[in-house]
Enzyme design. Structure first.
Site, PDB file in Angstrom:
ATOM      1  N   ASP A  40      79.984  26.409  46.237  1.00  0.00           N
ATOM      2  CA  ASP A  40      80.586  25.572  45.192  1.00  0.00           C
ATOM      3  C   ASP A  40      79.523  25.317  44.126  1.00  0.00           C
ATOM      4  OD1 ASP A  40      81.606  23.160  43.787  1.00  0.00           O
ATOM      5  OD2 ASP A  40      83.151  23.235  45.339  1.00  0.00           O
ATOM      6  N   ILE A  41      79.913  25.429  42.846  1.00  0.00           N
ATOM      7  CA  ILE A  41      78.909  25.223  41.777  1.00  0.00           C
ATOM      8  C   ILE A  41      78.609  23.744  41.525  1.00  0.00           C
ATOM      9  CG2 ILE A  41      78.871  27.278  40.295  1.00  0.00           C
ATOM     10  CD1 ILE A  41      81.081  25.848  38.635  1.00  0.00           C
ATOM     11  N   HIS A 104      91.896  26.718  49.298  1.00  0.00           N
ATOM     12  CA  HIS A 104      90.494  26.823  49.731  1.00  0.00           C
ATOM     13  C   HIS A 104      90.129  25.704  50.682  1.00  0.00           C
ATOM     14  CE1 HIS A 104      90.701  24.610  45.900  1.00  0.00           C
ATOM     15  NE2 HIS A 104      89.719  23.855  46.351  1.00  0.00           N
ATOM     16  N   HIS A 106      86.839  23.426  51.835  1.00  0.00           N
ATOM     17  CA  HIS A 106      85.475  23.019  51.508  1.00  0.00           C
ATOM     18  C   HIS A 106      84.712  22.867  52.821  1.00  0.00           C
ATOM     19  CE1 HIS A 106      86.175  21.630  47.253  1.00  0.00           C
ATOM     20  NE2 HIS A 106      87.416  21.516  47.699  1.00  0.00           N
TER      21      HIS A 106
HETATM   22  P1  AMP Z   1      89.503  21.172  44.594  1.00  0.00           P
HETATM   23  O1  AMP Z   1      90.483  22.085  43.887  1.00  0.00           O
HETATM   24  O2  AMP Z   1      89.521  19.764  44.057  1.00  0.00           O
HETATM   25  O3  AMP Z   1      89.654  21.210  46.096  1.00  0.00           O
HETATM   26  O4  AMP Z   1      88.043  21.707  44.314  1.00  0.00           O
HETATM   27  C1  AMP Z   1      87.742  22.871  43.599  1.00  0.00           C
HETATM   28  C2  AMP Z   1      86.264  23.141  43.751  1.00  0.00           C
HETATM   29  O5  AMP Z   1      85.969  24.358  43.100  1.00  0.00           O
HETATM   30  C3  AMP Z   1      85.362  22.061  43.111  1.00  0.00           C
HETATM   31  O6  AMP Z   1      84.511  21.535  44.116  1.00  0.00           O
HETATM   32  C4  AMP Z   1      84.586  22.841  42.047  1.00  0.00           C
HETATM   33  O7  AMP Z   1      83.251  22.425  41.909  1.00  0.00           O
HETATM   34  C5  AMP Z   1      84.689  24.265  42.553  1.00  0.00           C
HETATM   35  N1  AMP Z   1      84.579  25.282  41.509  1.00  0.00           N
HETATM   36  C6  AMP Z   1      85.252  25.343  40.349  1.00  0.00           C
HETATM   37  N2  AMP Z   1      84.909  26.447  39.657  1.00  0.00           N
HETATM   38  C7  AMP Z   1      83.975  27.090  40.404  1.00  0.00           C
HETATM   39  C8  AMP Z   1      83.224  28.295  40.242  1.00  0.00           C
HETATM   40  N3  AMP Z   1      83.348  29.063  39.150  1.00  0.00           N
HETATM   41  N4  AMP Z   1      82.348  28.648  41.214  1.00  0.00           N
HETATM   42  C9  AMP Z   1      82.206  27.879  42.322  1.00  0.00           C
HETATM   43  N5  AMP Z   1      82.899  26.744  42.526  1.00  0.00           N
HETATM   44  C10 AMP Z   1      83.770  26.346  41.601  1.00  0.00           C
END
Ligand code: AMP
Length: 140
Positions: A40-41, A104, A106
């Site tokens: 995760d970024i 996804h 986490h």
């Molecule tokens: P959520 O949809 O709230 O479960 O979380 C989406 C996750 O994706 C967040 O923690 C973001 O930081 C992560 N995220 C979004 N874009 C990217 C990316 N390009 N690379 C890695 N992680 C990402």
């Protein structure tokens, strides 16, 4: 003459699909035919990893049963490697999906329950992400 409305359907693939097909760079940890894992970024903690199905489906529990039953063993191997790579008590797991409409999991290294919160998410620089990803890959 009757004019029929013309609808143009434009399909926008998710940011995670773009990561899978290499259009957007990521710090990849591992992949199989069906799944992909990358850092995760904006990690909640060092080693915070996202595990996704390659098939683009928004809601996690809309995945078909075979993908659902296979994603955890894939995530398990990744979590064991994360545990060996960063300081933590164990690997916590969350499913939210409110930001990115591509199912996804986490995987978040934690030492207490209160660590498992998006309030702790912070952007991390690319060099640090690359270093952590390489450690986790080495421990797979
Ligand atoms: P959520 O949809 O709230 O479960 O979380 C989406 C996750 O994706 C967040 O923690 C973001 O930081 C992560 N995220 C979004 N874009 C990217 C990316 N390009 N690379 C890695 N992680 C990402």
């Amino acid at each position: 003459m009757t004019l029929l409305p013309c609808y143009t359907l434009t399909y926008m693939s998710s940011i995670f699909s773009k990561i899978i097909n290499g259009e957007i760079e990521s710090h990849k940890i591992d992949e199989t035919n069906d799944f992909f894992a990358f850092l995760d970024i904006n990690p909640i903690a060092r080693g915070h990893t996202l595990v996704i199905p390659k098939k683009e489906i928004d809601v996690f529990f809309d995945l078909d049963n075979s993908l659902l039953s296979e994603i955890l063993p894939f995530a398990k191997a990744i979590s064991k490697a994360i545990e060996k790579s960063v300081e933590c008590n164990r690997i916590g797991m969350m499913v939210a999906g409110l930001e990115v409409p591509h199912a996804h999991i986490h995987l978040v290294p934690i030492t207490s329950t209160s660590d498992l919160t998006f309030a702790n998410a912070r952007p991390m620089d690319q060099d640090t992400l690359a270093e952590i990803a390489s450690k986790i890959r080495a421990n797979l």
